[in-house]
Design a protein around this motif. Structure first.
Motif, PDB file in Angstrom:
ATOM      1  N   ARG A 292       0.834  -1.204   0.000  1.00  0.00           N
ATOM      2  CA  ARG A 292       0.000   0.000   0.000  1.00  0.00           C
ATOM      3  C   ARG A 292       0.864   1.247   0.000  1.00  0.00           C
ATOM      4  N   TYR A 293       1.969   1.213   0.737  1.00  0.00           N
ATOM      5  CA  TYR A 293       2.883   2.354   0.813  1.00  0.00           C
ATOM      6  C   TYR A 293       4.228   1.922   0.223  1.00  0.00           C
ATOM      7  N   SER A 294       4.302   1.930  -1.095  1.00  0.00           N
ATOM      8  CA  SER A 294       5.506   1.439  -1.781  1.00  0.00           C
ATOM      9  C   SER A 294       6.735   2.276  -1.448  1.00  0.00           C
ATOM     10  N   ILE A 295       6.516   3.482  -0.946  1.00  0.00           N
ATOM     11  CA  ILE A 295       7.631   4.361  -0.585  1.00  0.00           C
ATOM     12  C   ILE A 295       8.457   3.749   0.551  1.00  0.00           C
ATOM     13  N   LEU A 296       7.906   2.756   1.270  1.00  0.00           N
ATOM     14  CA  LEU A 296       8.601   2.139   2.403  1.00  0.00           C
ATOM     15  C   LEU A 296       9.625   1.096   1.971  1.00  0.00           C
ATOM     16  N   THR A 297       9.790   0.893   0.655  1.00  0.00           N
ATOM     17  CA  THR A 297      10.768  -0.075   0.146  1.00  0.00           C
ATOM     18  C   THR A 297      11.776   0.628  -0.752  1.00  0.00           C
ATOM     19  N   PRO A 298      13.073   0.551  -0.454  1.00  0.00           N
ATOM     20  CA  PRO A 298      13.677  -0.079   0.734  1.00  0.00           C
ATOM     21  C   PRO A 298      13.472   0.778   1.970  1.00  0.00           C
ATOM     22  N   PHE A 299      13.478   0.142   3.113  1.00  0.00           N
ATOM     23  CA  PHE A 299      13.213   0.828   4.370  1.00  0.00           C
ATOM     24  C   PHE A 299      14.483   1.517   4.838  1.00  0.00           C
ATOM     25  N   LEU A 300      14.401   2.828   5.100  1.00  0.00           N
ATOM     26  CA  LEU A 300      15.598   3.619   5.434  1.00  0.00           C
ATOM     27  C   LEU A 300      15.606   4.110   6.876  1.00  0.00           C
ATOM     28  N   LEU A 301      14.565   3.810   7.644  1.00  0.00           N
ATOM     29  CA  LEU A 301      14.448   4.343   8.995  1.00  0.00           C
ATOM     30  C   LEU A 301      14.967   3.366  10.034  1.00  0.00           C
ATOM     31  N   ASN A 302      15.542   3.898  11.106  1.00  0.00           N
ATOM     32  CA  ASN A 302      15.778   3.079  12.301  1.00  0.00           C
ATOM     33  C   ASN A 302      14.421   2.789  12.943  1.00  0.00           C
ATOM     34  N   VAL A 303      14.248   1.575  13.431  1.00  0.00           N
ATOM     35  CA  VAL A 303      12.930   1.149  13.905  1.00  0.00           C
ATOM     36  C   VAL A 303      12.919   0.960  15.415  1.00  0.00           C
ATOM     37  N   LYS A 304      11.897   1.544  16.030  1.00  0.00           N
ATOM     38  CA  LYS A 304      11.560   1.281  17.422  1.00  0.00           C
ATOM     39  C   LYS A 304      10.158   0.689  17.413  1.00  0.00           C
ATOM     40  N   LEU A 305      10.021  -0.489  17.967  1.00  0.00           N
ATOM     41  CA  LEU A 305       8.782  -1.251  17.853  1.00  0.00           C
ATOM     42  C   LEU A 305       8.027  -1.256  19.179  1.00  0.00           C
ATOM     43  N   THR A 306       6.720  -0.980  19.105  1.00  0.00           N
ATOM     44  CA  THR A 306       5.852  -1.065  20.274  1.00  0.00           C
ATOM     45  C   THR A 306       4.843  -2.174  20.052  1.00  0.00           C
ATOM     46  N   ILE A 307       4.731  -3.074  21.028  1.00  0.00           N
ATOM     47  CA  ILE A 307       3.779  -4.178  20.974  1.00  0.00           C
ATOM     48  C   ILE A 307       2.807  -4.024  22.140  1.00  0.00           C
ATOM     49  N   LEU A 308       1.520  -3.926  21.835  1.00  0.00           N
ATOM     50  CA  LEU A 308       0.488  -3.880  22.860  1.00  0.00           C
ATOM     51  C   LEU A 308      -0.065  -5.296  23.029  1.00  0.00           C
ATOM     52  N   TYR A 309      -0.025  -5.792  24.251  1.00  0.00           N
ATOM     53  CA  TYR A 309      -0.382  -7.187  24.516  1.00  0.00           C
ATOM     54  C   TYR A 309      -1.520  -7.259  25.529  1.00  0.00           C
ATOM     55  N   VAL A 310      -2.630  -7.851  25.118  1.00  0.00           N
ATOM     56  CA  VAL A 310      -3.742  -8.109  26.030  1.00  0.00           C
ATOM     57  C   VAL A 310      -3.756  -9.609  26.311  1.00  0.00           C
ATOM     58  N   PRO A 311      -3.466 -10.033  27.535  1.00  0.00           N
ATOM     59  CA  PRO A 311      -3.392 -11.479  27.833  1.00  0.00           C
ATOM     60  C   PRO A 311      -4.733 -12.175  27.631  1.00  0.00           C
ATOM     61  N   ALA A 312      -4.661 -13.434  27.259  1.00  0.00           N
ATOM     62  CA  ALA A 312      -5.871 -14.247  27.196  1.00  0.00           C
ATOM     63  C   ALA A 312      -6.402 -14.466  28.612  1.00  0.00           C
ATOM     64  N   ALA A 313      -7.689 -14.726  28.713  1.00  0.00           N
ATOM     65  CA  ALA A 313      -8.300 -14.905  30.037  1.00  0.00           C
ATOM     66  C   ALA A 313      -7.718 -16.112  30.769  1.00  0.00           C
ATOM     67  N   SER A 314      -7.311 -17.125  30.030  1.00  0.00           N
ATOM     68  CA  SER A 314      -6.865 -18.372  30.656  1.00  0.00           C
ATOM     69  C   SER A 314      -5.363 -18.598  30.586  1.00  0.00           C
ATOM     70  N   HIS A 315      -4.644 -17.725  29.901  1.00  0.00           N
ATOM     71  CA  HIS A 315      -3.208 -17.970  29.714  1.00  0.00           C
ATOM     72  C   HIS A 315      -2.485 -16.642  29.516  1.00  0.00           C
ATOM     73  N   GLU A 316      -1.321 -16.525  30.159  1.00  0.00           N
ATOM     74  CA  GLU A 316      -0.535 -15.298  30.040  1.00  0.00           C
ATOM     75  C   GLU A 316       0.863 -15.632  29.549  1.00  0.00           C
ATOM     76  N   LYS A 317       1.347 -14.854  28.599  1.00  0.00           N
ATOM     77  CA  LYS A 317       2.647 -15.107  27.993  1.00  0.00           C
ATOM     78  C   LYS A 317       3.675 -14.125  28.552  1.00  0.00           C
ATOM     79  N   ASP A 318       4.897 -14.598  28.800  1.00  0.00           N
ATOM     80  CA  ASP A 318       5.962 -13.712  29.256  1.00  0.00           C
ATOM     81  C   ASP A 318       6.319 -12.727  28.148  1.00  0.00           C
ATOM     82  N   LEU A 319       6.585 -11.470  28.535  1.00  0.00           N
ATOM     83  CA  LEU A 319       6.825 -10.431  27.538  1.00  0.00           C
ATOM     84  C   LEU A 319       8.089 -10.705  26.719  1.00  0.00           C
ATOM     85  N   ASP A 320       9.119 -11.264  27.362  1.00  0.00           N
ATOM     86  CA  ASP A 320      10.347 -11.540  26.618  1.00  0.00           C
ATOM     87  C   ASP A 320      10.123 -12.634  25.570  1.00  0.00           C
ATOM     88  N   ASN A 321       9.211 -13.547  25.821  1.00  0.00           N
ATOM     89  CA  ASN A 321       8.910 -14.588  24.830  1.00  0.00           C
ATOM     90  C   ASN A 321       8.127 -14.021  23.648  1.00  0.00           C
TER      91      ASN A 321
END
Length: 368
Positions: A292-321
């Motif tokens: 959709r945004y072909s301008i992103l190839t090749p990618f020239l930016l340094n990346v900082k990634l944010t992950i929002l995690y909502v645990p499942a009701a019955s199981h929780e995953k460690d953030l490092d995993n």
């Protein structure tokens, strides 16, 4: 004025409360090479825990009992350091009791970590290897976010007598002001450069990439998660089924999974066979976004990634995993440069050419 009113409703009182929270943060540094879990020698593990134990006893710090924010800063020195997603797991396991031999450690277990921030300092050569650990109670972090939001919105404190009025623009003058024409301006600059190149002949590729990079930066800005967004996720004010509560819930859903664009939320793999499907789903999402945004190839930016995690009701995953599952896929698809764009010779030999330089994973409370 009552002390409680002073602390809650005046500028000096809120500053005093902030400084009390700041002094409760744990900051520990060790001069040690960085290792993944399987590459760290036993003696180095013992030294890490021993020095951490000595430090905690010296400041009379006991184990944190509730949810925490953990930040890890890695400064490798040797060539071919472990990838960013392999580092946190090793050091988090050293922060709570597993054959600790009576060492005083800051955590009871790794599920206390509600927010994990990892910085990978590999863009310049480090003078010496080191690891810095910063930890604070999650409740303090939320209070800091809400104080930031209050000040950023230009709100005053109800019991201030007028001597503490401030201009939020002066306080946040280091932040770039919002420019509604920024996207148009970036594209105009790139298109003008390319038109000129067609007229006068070949132009500097580096000069063109500076403009491409600016367009990429503006394109990615639309998905920035602001501090005030995080504050809303942990707001417990609205617990009734009112229109205000529904507005808050809708805003939360919008930030977690924006309806604009190709990005969407995904369920994490929990059982055998899910990992491959999860990988394919992420690849499909990011590839569609790149198309959709072909301008992103090749990618020239340094990346900082944010992950929002909502645990499942019955199981929780460690953030490092979660980091170990997500980051290699994103890195492989985007191939973000590690080097500083305006100082390409700064990247030391033997360091990864493509890497995310920071990630943060936020474990959000489930909404009922």
């Amino acid at each position: 004025m009552r002390k409680l009113d002073y602390l809650l409703h005046t500028s000096p009182g809120n500053y005093s409360r902030y400084m009390d929270r700041y002094c409760q943060r744990l900051t520990f540094q060790i001069h040690q090479e960085t290792y993944s879990k399987n590459s760290m020698p036993l003696l180095e593990k013992q030294r890490f825990r021993s020095e951490l134990d000595i430090y905690l006893r010296s400041i009379h710090r006991n184990t944190f009992l509730g949810p925490v924010v953990l930040q890890l800063d890695f400064f490798p020195k040797r060539k071919n350091p472990p990838s960013i997603h392999k580092l946190a797991k090793n050091y988090i396991d050293l922060l709570y009791s597993k054959d600790a031999n009576n060492c005083r450690l800051p955590l009871k277990d790794d599920q206390q970590i509600s927010m994990l921030i990892v910085n990978y300092h590999v863009q310049r050569e480090n003078k010496a290897p080191s690891i810095t650990l910063t930890m604070a109670p999650m409740r303090d972090f939320i209070l800091d976010l809400k104080l930031y939001q209050h000040i950023r919105n230009g709100n005053s404190f109800s019991e201030d007598d007028g001597d503490y009025f401030y201009d939020e623009n002066d306080i946040f003058d280091h932040l770039e002001p919002y420019d509604e024409n920024e996207m148009e301006s970036a594209w105009d600059s790139l298109e003008d450069f390319r038109k000129l190149a067609n007229i006068v002949g070949e132009q500097s590729k580096h000069s063109e990439n500076i403009r491409v990079r600016r367009v990429q930066s503006v394109t990615m800005k639309g998905y920035d998660i602001m501090p005030q967004h995080l504050a809303l996720f942990f707001d417990e004010l609205y617990q009734t089924n009112t229109i205000v509560d529904r507005i808050f819930t809708d805003h939360r859903k919008w930030v977690i999974s924006p309806p604009i664009g190709q990005l969407r939320s995904l369920g994490l793999p929990y059982k055998e066979g899910d990992s491959e499907q999860f990988k394919k789903a992420i690849e499909e999402i990011v590839e569609k976004y790149k198309q959709r945004y072909s301008i992103l190839t090749p990618f020239l930016l340094n990346v900082k990634l944010t992950i929002l995690y909502v645990p499942a009701a019955s199981h929780e995953k460690d953030l490092d995993n979660i980091a170990r599952q997500v980051i290699p896929i994103i890195t492989d698809i985007l191939k973000p440069p590690t080097e500083l764009y305006f100082d390409i010779d700064s990247l030391p030999k033997g360091y990864p050419k493509h890497s995310i330089i920071q990630y943060q994973i936020v474990k959000l409370p489930r909404s009922n």
